[in-house]
Design a protein around this motif. Structure first.
Motif, PDB file in Angstrom:
ATOM      1  N   GLN A   9       0.836  -1.213   0.000  1.00 50.69           N
ATOM      2  CA  GLN A   9       0.000   0.000   0.000  1.00 50.69           C
ATOM      3  C   GLN A   9       0.866   1.256   0.000  1.00 50.69           C
ATOM      4  N   LEU A  10       1.945   1.189   0.770  1.00 52.31           N
ATOM      5  CA  LEU A  10       2.888   2.316   0.824  1.00 52.31           C
ATOM      6  C   LEU A  10       3.490   2.557  -0.563  1.00 52.31           C
ATOM      7  N   ALA A  11       3.915   1.465  -1.202  1.00 56.35           N
ATOM      8  CA  ALA A  11       4.526   1.556  -2.534  1.00 56.35           C
ATOM      9  C   ALA A  11       3.519   2.082  -3.561  1.00 56.35           C
ATOM     10  N   ALA A  12       2.259   1.628  -3.442  1.00 55.59           N
ATOM     11  CA  ALA A  12       1.232   2.046  -4.412  1.00 55.59           C
ATOM     12  C   ALA A  12       1.009   3.553  -4.360  1.00 55.59           C
ATOM     13  N   SER A  13       1.067   4.128  -3.151  1.00 56.68           N
ATOM     14  CA  SER A  13       0.848   5.575  -3.059  1.00 56.68           C
ATOM     15  C   SER A  13       2.102   6.353  -3.464  1.00 56.68           C
ATOM     16  N   ALA A  14       3.292   5.778  -3.240  1.00 57.83           N
ATOM     17  CA  ALA A  14       4.536   6.517  -3.521  1.00 57.83           C
ATOM     18  C   ALA A  14       5.003   6.342  -4.963  1.00 57.83           C
ATOM     19  N   VAL A 172      13.779  10.249 -13.755  1.00 58.76           N
ATOM     20  CA  VAL A 172      13.544   9.055 -12.918  1.00 58.76           C
ATOM     21  C   VAL A 172      14.045   9.253 -11.490  1.00 58.76           C
ATOM     22  N   LEU A 173      15.193   9.928 -11.321  1.00 60.08           N
ATOM     23  CA  LEU A 173      15.747  10.094  -9.973  1.00 60.08           C
ATOM     24  C   LEU A 173      14.860  10.970  -9.107  1.00 60.08           C
ATOM     25  N   ALA A 174      14.260  11.972  -9.717  1.00 61.14           N
ATOM     26  CA  ALA A 174      13.380  12.867  -8.942  1.00 61.14           C
ATOM     27  C   ALA A 174      12.209  12.080  -8.365  1.00 61.14           C
ATOM     28  N   THR A 175      11.630  11.164  -9.165  1.00 59.78           N
ATOM     29  CA  THR A 175      10.488  10.393  -8.653  1.00 59.78           C
ATOM     30  C   THR A 175      10.943   9.382  -7.603  1.00 59.78           C
ATOM     31  N   LEU A 176      12.147   8.827  -7.789  1.00 64.95           N
ATOM     32  CA  LEU A 176      12.662   7.870  -6.800  1.00 64.95           C
ATOM     33  C   LEU A 176      12.888   8.581  -5.456  1.00 64.95           C
ATOM     34  N   ARG A 177      13.524   9.749  -5.512  1.00 63.33           N
ATOM     35  CA  ARG A 177      13.812  10.493  -4.273  1.00 63.33           C
ATOM     36  C   ARG A 177      12.535  10.918  -3.567  1.00 63.33           C
ATOM     37  N   LYS A 178      11.555  11.354  -4.367  1.00 62.12           N
ATOM     38  CA  LYS A 178      10.293  11.787  -3.769  1.00 62.12           C
ATOM     39  C   LYS A 178       9.587  10.593  -3.130  1.00 62.12           C
ATOM     40  N   GLY A 179       9.562   9.457  -3.855  1.00 58.84           N
ATOM     41  CA  GLY A 179       8.891   8.260  -3.332  1.00 58.84           C
ATOM     42  C   GLY A 179       9.544   7.724  -2.070  1.00 58.84           C
ATOM     43  N   ARG A 180      10.874   7.814  -2.009  1.00 61.40           N
ATOM     44  CA  ARG A 180      11.630   7.289  -0.849  1.00 61.40           C
ATOM     45  C   ARG A 180      11.221   7.964   0.452  1.00 61.40           C
ATOM     46  N   GLU A 181      10.766   9.221   0.376  1.00 59.86           N
ATOM     47  CA  GLU A 181      10.405   9.977   1.592  1.00 59.86           C
ATOM     48  C   GLU A 181       9.294   9.300   2.391  1.00 59.86           C
ATOM     49  N   SER A 182       8.453   8.499   1.717  1.00 55.14           N
ATOM     50  CA  SER A 182       7.312   7.864   2.404  1.00 55.14           C
ATOM     51  C   SER A 182       7.722   6.654   3.240  1.00 55.14           C
ATOM     52  N   LYS A 420      34.034   3.540  -0.673  1.00 48.44           N
ATOM     53  CA  LYS A 420      33.233   3.222  -1.873  1.00 48.44           C
ATOM     54  C   LYS A 420      32.004   2.388  -1.492  1.00 48.44           C
ATOM     55  N   THR A 421      32.200   1.424  -0.581  1.00 45.36           N
ATOM     56  CA  THR A 421      31.060   0.595  -0.146  1.00 45.36           C
ATOM     57  C   THR A 421      30.029   1.448   0.576  1.00 45.36           C
ATOM     58  N   ILE A 422      30.502   2.338   1.460  1.00 41.50           N
ATOM     59  CA  ILE A 422      29.584   3.214   2.207  1.00 41.50           C
ATOM     60  C   ILE A 422      28.826   4.117   1.242  1.00 41.50           C
ATOM     61  N   SER A 423      29.540   4.699   0.281  1.00 36.50           N
ATOM     62  CA  SER A 423      28.904   5.579  -0.697  1.00 36.50           C
ATOM     63  C   SER A 423      27.816   4.825  -1.466  1.00 36.50           C
ATOM     64  N   GLY A 424      28.138   3.584  -1.884  1.00 40.20           N
ATOM     65  CA  GLY A 424      27.164   2.776  -2.627  1.00 40.20           C
ATOM     66  C   GLY A 424      25.926   2.457  -1.806  1.00 40.20           C
ATOM     67  N   LEU A 425      26.134   2.060  -0.543  1.00 34.40           N
ATOM     68  CA  LEU A 425      24.992   1.717   0.317  1.00 34.40           C
ATOM     69  C   LEU A 425      24.140   2.949   0.623  1.00 34.40           C
ATOM     70  N   LEU A 426      24.786   4.102   0.782  1.00 34.43           N
ATOM     71  CA  LEU A 426      24.025   5.336   1.021  1.00 34.43           C
ATOM     72  C   LEU A 426      23.178   5.693  -0.201  1.00 34.43           C
ATOM     73  N   LYS A 427      23.739   5.492  -1.398  1.00 34.56           N
ATOM     74  CA  LYS A 427      22.964   5.776  -2.620  1.00 34.56           C
ATOM     75  C   LYS A 427      21.752   4.851  -2.720  1.00 34.56           C
ATOM     76  N   LEU A 428      21.943   3.587  -2.332  1.00 34.06           N
ATOM     77  CA  LEU A 428      20.842   2.624  -2.409  1.00 34.06           C
ATOM     78  C   LEU A 428      19.759   2.922  -1.375  1.00 34.06           C
ATOM     79  N   LEU A 429      20.182   3.180  -0.139  1.00 39.54           N
ATOM     80  CA  LEU A 429      19.223   3.306   0.966  1.00 39.54           C
ATOM     81  C   LEU A 429      18.720   4.728   1.161  1.00 39.54           C
ATOM     82  N   PHE A 430      19.534   5.710   0.768  1.00 40.41           N
ATOM     83  CA  PHE A 430      19.145   7.124   0.894  1.00 40.41           C
ATOM     84  C   PHE A 430      19.429   7.831  -0.439  1.00 40.41           C
ATOM     85  N   PRO A 431      18.603   7.550  -1.476  1.00 43.98           N
ATOM     86  CA  PRO A 431      18.945   8.064  -2.809  1.00 43.98           C
ATOM     87  C   PRO A 431      18.985   9.586  -2.897  1.00 43.98           C
ATOM     88  N   ASP A 432      18.324  10.263  -1.977  1.00 46.56           N
ATOM     89  CA  ASP A 432      18.359  11.733  -1.976  1.00 46.56           C
ATOM     90  C   ASP A 432      19.497  12.212  -1.085  1.00 46.56           C
TER      91      ASP A 432
END
Length: 683
Positions: A9-14, A172-182, A420-432
């Motif tokens: 449901q969360l994904a459907a709204s975001a 695409v990144l703008a929608t991903l970042r906006k959706g991640r906030e939920s 590099k690993t930290i940077s990659g994980l931050l991009k995945l988990l906190f794309p904004d």
């Protein structure tokens, strides 16, 4: 899938319009001869909805397109005949191109039709250069010209137009970042796993960590990853099925021209055209030229390679996956965890240094569709892979500024790999990049990065002990944080005396025993918080241990100035737990080790690794004589200690310690409790 859960449901709204049910993807990807992301591309176009009626209508279109446009092995001639009758036909296939020097034109191979000489306009080739390597999946309009067919050596088939099977939207990144906030961090991690087809609820934290490490090469430039483990755990799945930006080399066979650059045509190779190049079956990696491995080694270090006069930069990461034929413990006994690599890499510590992370594939379960694959909604993978490729720009390491610091065991290369690993994980988990990252999440990411790099370092140490002695990776959170050590679980055991320093408040100790009991090993664990007094967590409390605790506590109060300086032990509450490792559980004669554990937890100072502390106290603060120091020292050696802390009164008797024992351990003597505490903790 019967009903939507909270995450659906969360994904459907975001992410309305970017979702697909992953059980549908599996249903069609098994039926048709195309990778998952091709099926998802179509499902995402027609079924990106949570409305069951819309999904059903979309499925009919997807099914029709897959039936009409994918070529099964027996249908090649049927498609060619259709193209001849109708003048053109649409199909989904891998498009591979080559330059034909005789006619000075490009020709395309369509593998599913078995045609190698399809004409194509130069402009289309230049727009999609990847077709000049191993090709990519596309929707193709194939035309047939009967007039050309009548000519001698005529080539009647031509590609009129093609559409690469990948998303090409700029926002695409703008929608991903906006959706991640939920989402919370945990929800987002679970949603990412569902988006690559896995069900997080059925996987351990360790297995989830392995999947996150597998994702990093998609978001971090020039990221080099190794994963070895049992067969059937989906190690290459992500690189083959999820993204059109990754390329899988099956069987590990590669040519220098294909990987880097073709000297005769100048055509750039796979590392220039893909975000991740994965060698499947790492033990079989081989090149057609002797210097292939050296070129690969140089590229992994610097992200560039020299062929001819020019130096070429590229950003494709190198991923190596392979199988253990034995379990991890057995592998460590017979060699090291990188020994399945080919001979020219196996014991090359310089090559190992270029590996940024080693994912523990043995922590991932053998994949079962009924257990580990999700039936819920996830992001359409062509949208996800498009977001990932755009996230490769820049680094996120500035998030560590002032928040985390590294211990002294990390070299420059180690820090670069961990960053590099930290940077990659931050991009995945906190794309904004503007999102705030909670301390707990940052620490979780730091621990993964340190463990994955330390695993590489431990294998280097196996090959060359003199150069890689110190592998005790550690970090501090904030300026005043306690030094935290990160171990690799396959080398770590709470039951064994290890080289890694113990956390503050933990001490290995030997009770000297008495008339009825032999010397025995204990682990003392003390935690400290606001309040007062000492609380023993063992139930019931052995009377001898209660006495040891009383002696330790009283000495802490009476000698506070010399032991802990201006800290006030009376304004803290200590929780004490005793873990008996041998048959004796009495806890007799442990006053001094207990005092050191209390001081360590109050001062937040780690105890040295592979150290055992011996000492019995009385209420006046004196250290009592040990009746049998030789037996105590022999037990310490047997348990794996490198250093034993003994009262000075035992020095003469220890001259009787057998030579073979004396050479295995360093016995350090102390004069009083304050001297013992200083010698037990890390500088």
């Amino acid at each position: 899938m019967k009903e939507l859960d909270h995450l659906d449901q969360l994904a459907a709204s975001a992410f309305d319009g970017y979702l697909v049910r992953k059980d549908l993807v599996r249903r069609y990807s098994r039926q048709y001869p195309v990778p998952t992301y091709v099926v998802e591309f179509l499902l995402g176009r027609y079924c990106a909805s949570v409305d069951s009626q819309e999904i059903d209508e979309g499925l009919k279109i997807v099914e029709r397109q897959l039936q009409d446009r994918t070529v099964r092995t027996s249908e090649q001639e049927l498609f060619k005949a259709r193209a001849r009758e109708k003048g053109s036909v649409k199909l989904i296939d891998i498009v591979k191109a080559r330059l034909d020097a005789k006619t000075d034109s490009f020709l395309v191979e369509l593998p599913s039709l078995g045609i190698r000489d399809v004409r194509i306009a130069d402009a289309i080739v230049h727009e999609h250069e990847r077709m000049l390597t191993d090709g990519f999946y596309a929707e193709v309009t194939l035309t047939y010209d009967a007039a050309i067919a009548a000519e001698k050596h005529g080539r009647p088939f031509a590609i009129d137009s093609l559409r690469a099977i990948q998303l090409s939207k700029s926002d695409v990144l703008a929608t991903l970042r906006k959706g991640r906030e939920s989402f919370t961090s945990y929800e987002w991690k679970d949603f990412l796993l569902r988006s690559v087809g896995l069900e997080p609820a059925t996987m351990s934290d360790r297995a989830q960590m392995v999947v996150l490490l597998r994702m990093i090469p998609f978001v971090e430039r020039n990221y080099n990853l190794v994963e070895l483990g049992p067969r059937g755990t989906g190690k290459s799945h992500l690189y083959q099925q999820i993204s059109p930006y990754s390329h899988l080399i099956s069987g590990g066979k590669a040519t220098v021209a294909k990987m880097f650059v073709n000297m005769s045509s100048g055509q750039r190779g796979l590392v220039c055209l893909y975000d991740a190049v994965c060698f499947d079956e790492v033990s079989g990696i081989s090149f057609d030229q002797k210097d292939g491995v050296n070129i690969l080694k140089g590229y992994m270090a610097a992200g560039e390679f020299s062929r001819g006069k020019e130096s070429i930069r590229a950003s494709g990461g190198i991923v190596m996956v392979g199988n253990f034929d034995v379990d991890v413990e057995q592998q460590q006994r017979i060699g090291h965890l990188l020994s399945p690599l080919p001979p020219e890499m196996r014991n090359d510590t310089a090559f190992m240094d270029r590996i940024h992370a080693y994912a523990p594939g043995w922590d991932f379960p053998k994949l079962k569709a009924s257990d580990h694959l999700t039936n819920h909604f996830g992001l359409v993978t062509d949208y996800l892979s498009e977001c990932w490729t755009k996230l490769r720009e820049g680094t996120r390491i500035s998030a560590l500024q002032g928040r985390a610091h590294w211990g002294g065991a990390l070299s420059g290369r180690d820090i670069e790999a961990v960053n590099k690993t930290i940077s990659g994980l931050l991009k995945l988990l906190f794309p904004d990049p503007n999102m705030s990252i909670p301390d707990d999440d940052l620490e979780f990411i730091i621990r993964i990065a340190l463990e994955a790099r330390r695993r590489v370092k431990e294998q280097q140490k196996r090959c060359l002990k003199t150069e890689f002695r110190n592998t005790h990776f550690s970090y501090f959170m904030g300026m005043d944080g306690v030094e935290q050590f990160v171990s690799t679980p396959e080398l770590h055991s709470d039951e064994a005396i290890e080289a890694d320093p113990l956390p503050p408040g933990q001490v290995w100790a030997i009770s000297p025993g008495g008339q009825d009991a032999a010397p025995s090993l204990y682990r003392i664990e003390v935690t400290c918080g606001p309040g007062n007094g000492v609380k023993i967590l063992n139930a019931p409390v052995p009377p001898a241990f209660r006495e040891s605790v009383r002696f330790g506590e009283q000495n802490l109060y009476s000698q506070a100035k010399s032991l802990v300086g201006d800290r006030d032990p009376r304004s803290h509450e200590f929780s004490v737990q005793l873990r008996a490792m041998d048959t004796d559980h009495s806890g007799h004669g442990l006053g001094l080790p207990l005092l050191i554990a209390l001081c360590g937890s109050l001062m937040e100072r780690s105890t040295k690794g592979r150290l055992i502390v011996i000492g019995s106290l009385n209420l006046g603060g004196s250290v009592e004589m040990i009746p049998n120091p030789v037996a105590v020292a022999e037990l310490g050696v047997e348990k794996g200690a490198a250093q034993i802390l003994m009262p000075i009164s035992a020095r003469r008797q220890l001259l009787e310690l057998p030579d073979e024992m004396a050479t295995k351990v360093n016995i350090v003597f102390y004069a009083d409790p304050a001297d013992a505490f200083m010698k037990a903790i890390l500088e």
